[in-house]
Design an enzyme around this catalytic site. Sequence first.
Site, PDB file in Angstrom:
ATOM      1  CG  ASN A  37      -0.112  -0.052   2.529  1.00  0.00           C
ATOM      2  OD1 ASN A  37       0.565   0.672   2.895  1.00  0.00           O
ATOM      3  ND2 ASN A  37      -0.385  -1.313   3.121  1.00  0.00           N
ATOM      4  CB  ALA A  73       2.242  -0.783  10.587  1.00  0.00           C
ATOM      5  CE  LYS A  89       8.921 -12.357 -14.039  1.00  0.00           C
ATOM      6  NZ  LYS A  89       9.838 -11.715 -14.912  1.00  0.00           N
ATOM      7  CG  ASP A 138      -6.826  -6.881  13.738  1.00  0.00           C
ATOM      8  OD1 ASP A 138      -5.920  -6.148  14.036  1.00  0.00           O
ATOM      9  OD2 ASP A 138      -7.599  -6.124  12.993  1.00  0.00           O
ATOM     10  CG  PHE A 195      -2.506   5.558  13.550  1.00  0.00           C
ATOM     11  CD1 PHE A 195      -2.410   6.433  13.070  1.00  0.00           C
ATOM     12  CD2 PHE A 195      -1.994   5.395  14.832  1.00  0.00           C
ATOM     13  CE1 PHE A 195      -1.877   7.682  13.321  1.00  0.00           C
ATOM     14  CE2 PHE A 195      -1.354   6.292  15.354  1.00  0.00           C
ATOM     15  CZ  PHE A 195      -1.158   7.446  14.827  1.00  0.00           C
ATOM     16  CE  LYS A 223      -8.159  -0.421  13.078  1.00  0.00           C
ATOM     17  NZ  LYS A 223      -7.480   0.013  12.178  1.00  0.00           N
TER      18      LYS A 223
END
Length: 402
Positions: free
Chosen positions: A211, A276, A290, A306, A325, A339
């Site tokens: 991300n 993070a 690959k 989690d 966060f 959350k």
Amino acid sequence: MKNLSNKKVLFIICGGISAYKSLEIIRLLKKNNAEIKTILTKSAKEFVTPLSITSLSQGKVYDDLFNLENETEMDHITLSRWADLIIVAPITANTIAKLSQGSSEDLASTVILASNKQIFLAPAMNVRMWEHQSTQDNLKKLKNYGYKVIGPVIGDMACGEYGEGKMSNPTDIYHEIYNFLSKQTKNRKIKALVTAGPTKEFIDPVRYITNKSSGKQGYELAKSLSKRGFETTLISGPSNLKIIDEKINLIKVETADEMLKATQKSLPTDVAIFSAAVADFKIDRQNQDKIKKQQDLTIKLEKNIDILNYVSNHNSMRPKLVIGFAAETNDLIKNAKIKLSSKNCDWIIANDVSKKDRGFDSDYNEVTIFYKDSKNKDEKLSFKKKSKISEEIVDRITAQIN
């Protein structure tokens, strides 16, 4: 108890009639056993002498960036690392302007620019200079960088005018320094853990899912915690950021599984901040070779553990303060409160990452802190540099932990 034994203060004196007040601050620091070194700017020597400072501080006075004797004994980098705190008193409008531009033309400004410690500024200038928009803009910039400003106060000035711009009372400045250093001592008994950056979830040896997180907010939090004296561990996903604070225990990882294992090894801790951007999913079976180009490709994903939820609900090893966060693109308040409840953490710090000028890969942020304890009202920390956001968050952590 007002004992500053083993505390090191780097005192920088700029030119100005208020320079004489710095002698009283040095006297109070020395009386309470602080170790002091002093830097005199060129113009400061017009108002106070190295001899008067040395007699009070019993420490060395530095005044010239290119003095061979000084650089042989202690270069400007080492001097900046030596201190627990740096105080500039008085600081003039000119020096404020130089620092806001990142100038390093003399020893004082070079040390400040190279420092990773808390820097206090005690301004002193004419009321019109203080009120000038350029001075206020420069100070705002320095506050965003994490500098702390003491004063000035309103009063009669040496120039004969009256107003704001008078340097704060030496006793008040001393108490600000003392309070910071004493809290720093208390915090040295407190362990803090921060996670930062993205994770990489590998598809094959050359491809992965990740991300846009840069890790900047987490790195700034780790620096702010360490600066306040916390024993700090930073677990970082892939990032180009550097840590120059040798007191921070930096652990580098790539995947969510590696971050989880590093977190488990770092427990117990008193404070845990999970900033993070950990991938929610990983590849169920990573290809060892690959993958060759194909017309279609199906990838099966499975959930990562989690980490925030794991630590928050770890009864035997749960930190006293768990902070998560939440990076949101819509319904920020609703999603953050869900959350906060579902993860069983103490705080959720939420930010809107849909805006390009803040959040992911930006130096700026705007966040809202949501508290589990109903006695605390939700707080919005307005748009500013991530370094300043971190200072404000650590202010609240310190207040709660202590």
